[in-house]
Design an enzyme around this catalytic site. Structure first.
Site, PDB file in Angstrom:
ATOM      1  CG  HIS A  37      36.479  42.303  40.669  1.00  0.00           C
ATOM      2  ND1 HIS A  37      37.491  42.448  39.736  1.00  0.00           N
ATOM      3  CD2 HIS A  37      36.728  41.137  41.321  1.00  0.00           C
ATOM      4  CE1 HIS A  37      38.309  41.406  39.816  1.00  0.00           C
ATOM      5  NE2 HIS A  37      37.872  40.590  40.778  1.00  0.00           N
ATOM      6  CG  HIS A 120      41.224  41.420  48.431  1.00  0.00           C
ATOM      7  ND1 HIS A 120      40.889  40.105  48.699  1.00  0.00           N
ATOM      8  CD2 HIS A 120      41.882  41.413  47.246  1.00  0.00           C
ATOM      9  CE1 HIS A 120      41.339  39.338  47.728  1.00  0.00           C
ATOM     10  NE2 HIS A 120      41.934  40.107  46.826  1.00  0.00           N
TER      11      HIS A 120
END
Length: 183
Positions: A37, A120
């Protein structure tokens, strides 16, 4: 108490690309593909009523959908890396959404650190100490994956997650999701 965070979920084809990028990881513990995620805000541990209050505030967050691309692989932690990640490229819409989610958390009494947001996707976590040969192997691993690309894919929703720590890493459970595209 619920350990929670708010994030962008990833489509299956992006998860598959990232899972393939983990192949041959020379050290560390890979993150399970179902846990991939893009974190918007990590919330920490809070009583269930506080998380429920946050859910109700998040339901009112309005933000446009946007495109997301993943580009390259890197490490956080300097000389002794803590984690391996895929970089995230998105326009100002991602930062805008993060600000709105952080504001929603603060409205419900959740303290959100004001640290720099570096979007990220975590691919692996590393132990606190690693032998020099593992460090060198990780540097080579990263160098071979600098050309990693995935997307663009549409960010059409964001979600509230519970994170339960276990012996083999965290298990993430989506508690609620919120549509984007309601600017």
């Amino acid at each position: 108490m619920i350990r929670a965070f708010v994030a962008l979920p990833l489509p299956d084809e992006v998860r598959q690309t990232l899972e393939a990028a983990q192949a041959g990881l020379p050290a560390g513990r890979p993150v399970a593909p179902e846990n991939f995620h893009v974190t918007l805000v990590f919330l920490g541990e809070h009583p269930e009523p506080v998380v429920e209050d946050l859910h109700h505030v998040l339901e009112d967050v309005k933000a446009p959908g946007f495109a997301v691309k993943l580009a390259g692989v890197g490490v956080f932690g300097g000389a002794v890396p803590r984690l391996l990640h895929a970089g995230v490229e998105a326009g100002p819409e991602l930062a805008h959404l993060r600000r709105k989610v952080a504001r929603a958390a603060r409205e419900t009494g959740i303290e959100v650190p004001s640290k720099r947001f570096i979007p990220h996707v975590t691919l692996a976590r590393f132990p606190k100490e690693m032998p020099g040969e593992d460090l060198a192997a990780i540097q080579g691993f990263v160098a071979r994956r600098l050309d990693l690309r995935a997307g663009p894919f549409p960010a059409e929703r964001f979600a509230l997650y519970r994170s339960t720590l276990g012996r083999n890493g965290a298990i993430h459970e989506e508690l609620a999701d919120y549509p984007l595209g309601r600017a």
